[in-house]
Scaffold this motif. Structure first.
Motif, PDB file in Angstrom:
ATOM      1  N   ASP A 246     -23.388  18.447  21.410  1.00 37.48           N
ATOM      2  CA  ASP A 246     -22.727  19.217  22.451  1.00 37.48           C
ATOM      3  C   ASP A 246     -23.806  19.440  23.553  1.00 37.48           C
ATOM      4  N   THR A 247     -24.784  20.187  23.009  1.00 35.98           N
ATOM      5  CA  THR A 247     -25.853  20.499  23.946  1.00 35.98           C
ATOM      6  C   THR A 247     -26.482  19.551  24.912  1.00 35.98           C
ATOM      7  N   PHE A 248     -27.111  18.302  24.281  1.00 37.40           N
ATOM      8  CA  PHE A 248     -27.706  17.194  24.631  1.00 37.40           C
ATOM      9  C   PHE A 248     -26.621  16.195  25.265  1.00 37.40           C
ATOM     10  N   GLY A 249     -25.493  16.266  24.947  1.00 35.99           N
ATOM     11  CA  GLY A 249     -24.345  15.523  25.839  1.00 35.99           C
ATOM     12  C   GLY A 249     -23.926  16.026  27.027  1.00 35.99           C
ATOM     13  N   HIS A 250     -24.124  17.369  27.178  1.00 38.43           N
ATOM     14  CA  HIS A 250     -23.860  17.918  28.295  1.00 38.43           C
ATOM     15  C   HIS A 250     -25.254  17.738  29.377  1.00 38.43           C
ATOM     16  N   ASP A 251     -26.465  17.921  28.848  1.00 34.75           N
ATOM     17  CA  ASP A 251     -27.714  17.991  29.481  1.00 34.75           C
ATOM     18  C   ASP A 251     -28.613  17.036  28.763  1.00 34.75           C
ATOM     19  N   PRO A 252     -28.793  15.768  29.216  1.00 37.37           N
ATOM     20  CA  PRO A 252     -29.461  14.609  28.328  1.00 37.37           C
ATOM     21  C   PRO A 252     -30.925  14.523  28.545  1.00 37.37           C
ATOM     22  N   VAL A 253     -31.555  15.895  28.260  1.00 37.33           N
ATOM     23  CA  VAL A 253     -32.905  15.713  28.515  1.00 37.33           C
ATOM     24  C   VAL A 253     -33.747  15.167  27.152  1.00 37.33           C
TER      25      VAL A 253
END
Length: 148
Positions: free
Chosen positions: A75-82
């Motif tokens: 969820d976290t990296f799906g929204h902000d793929p850093v």
């Protein structure tokens, strides 16, 4: 700037630890476009040691928590793929997640955000410069061709 399209296609194959125990390797397919950006140059390995069952796999409680952790990471990296999760290794008393990221500091901040809803987890971290994605390329060699 267009959003980077990150594949959500995965494969799973059995492998063997140095001691002969089973390791289930789950790898993400189709990441050449991410590699080609030249921006994801750091590899982070996040390890969760656990008390294994007789087969070396995690018990039910650990499995459920690991799944919830994976959902929070997605969820976290799906929204902000850093960072991109490229592989997950489970067996022989540990689960390893492999990430490639753009910035170690931003990765740490975003991972802390992802895991903020969990009690303290027994996680260990190692970071490497890996601009050539050597670990990813090696892991992909374990993929079993579905036509076999």
């Amino acid at each position: 700037m267009a959003k980077l399209n990150i594949s959500d296609e995965w494969w799973t194959a059995p492998a063997e630890a140095d001691n002969g125990n089973l390791i289930m390797v789950t790898g993400r397919k189709g990441l050449q476009n991410v590699i080609d950006t030249g921006k994801y140059v750091y590899r982070i390995e996040m390890t969760w040691p656990y008390v294994p069952d007789a087969t070396g796999m995690p018990g039910i409680d650990d499995s459920k928590t690991m799944e919830a952790v994976q959902d929070a990471i997605d969820d976290t990296f799906g929204h902000d793929p850093v960072a991109v999760v490229t592989g997950i290794y489970t067996g022989d008393g540990k689960r390893d997640w492999v990430f490639y990221c753009r910035s170690l500091n931003i990765f740490q901040r975003k991972l802390n955000e992802a895991l903020s809803g969990f009690e303290a987890l027994p996680l260990e971290f190692h970071a490497y410069d890996d601009p050539g994605w050597e670990e990813y390329r090696e892991m992909c060699q374990a993929e079993v061709d579905s036509s076999d």
